[in-house]
Design an enzyme around this catalytic site. Structure first.
Site: not given
Length: 257
Positions: A23, A70, A162, A166
């Protein structure tokens, strides 16, 4: 001219592993490297989405397969490595696009949120780099492309774990480049702007936020996954032979304002 472009940008004979390839940005990148000639193995958690992606790639004439995994689970990552090596061979190109995007306010961020985010967004790219990057170096050619984020460089929108993961991924990219570039393995990161993908549905559900982010960009719109096709082909091929340890911002000028 076409022979020259194929020499510079063509990926014929290469094997690419694309995580998060079912996706969003990962899927667009899988299509792009496949259309440039690479065999493609897409990796994601959901078998149904993987099957749809592989069907799309094959309809385009791309030699494609999938491995469900996963990436927040180290045992699953190890299994993925074995399955790729046993079933498809040693990758020439690794695209780490899979990510977890849990972003509650920092004061509400749980240890479970933290652990899963770091495991999927940073530890998995490290483990896959260790497994495949060293093999690329032994063969004298390879490409590692890590999909980072604006939030690796600036805090907004509850960047939380997050953004930390990153930022670590950007640093990991430089470490990978330091380790392997002298042996022909170029390692780079891509920093998207605000892109409409399944990971950002919450943001794009708010029309005022959509308008504000688009207004901040220099091109007057938010990103779409297809914006990343050209940059991944460039970083995956011979055209980028002297580009390594870098972060390429593909954000319509968002980071420059």
């Amino acid at each position: 001219m076409s022979a020259y472009l194929d020499e510079v940008f063509g990926l014929g004979g290469k094997l690419a592993v694309v995580t998060g390839g079912s996706s969003g940005i990962g899927r667009a990148m899988a299509v792009a490297v496949g259309r440039a000639g690479a065999r493609v193995v897409v990796v994601a958690r959901r078998p149904e989405a993987l099957a749809e992606t592989v069907a799309e790639l094959r309809d385009l004439g791309i030699d494609a397969a999938s491995v469900p995994a996963d990436l927040g689970d180290r045992v699953a990552v190890a299994g993925l490595v074995r399955e790729v090596l046993d079933g498809y061979g040693e990758p020439d190109i690794l695209v780490n696009s899979a990510a977890v995007n849990r972003r509650p306010p920092l004061g509400e961020l749980s240890e479970e949120d933290w652990d899963l985010t770091v495991a999927a967004n940073l530890t998995a790219p490290f483990l896959l780099g260790q497994a495949f990057g060293r093999r690329m170096a032994e063969r004298g050619w390879g490409r590692i492309i890590n999909v980072a984020s604006q939030q690796a460089f600036r805090a907004y929108g509850n960047s939380g774990a997050y953004g930390v993961s990153k930022a670590g991924l950007v640093a990991l990219t430089r470490s990978q480049a330091e380790a392997w570039s002298r042996r022909g393995v170029c390692c780079n990161a891509i920093a998207p702007g605000v892109v409409h993908t399944p990971l950002t549905e919450e943001v794009f559900a708010d029309a005022s936020k959509v308008r504000a982010h688009a207004a901040r960009s220099m091109i007057g719109r938010n990103g779409v996954p297809e914006d990343f096709a050209g940059c991944v082909v460039y970083l995956a091929g011979n055209a980028s032979a002297a580009v390594t340890g870098q972060t390429l911002f593909v954000d319509g000028g968002y980071s420059a304002t």
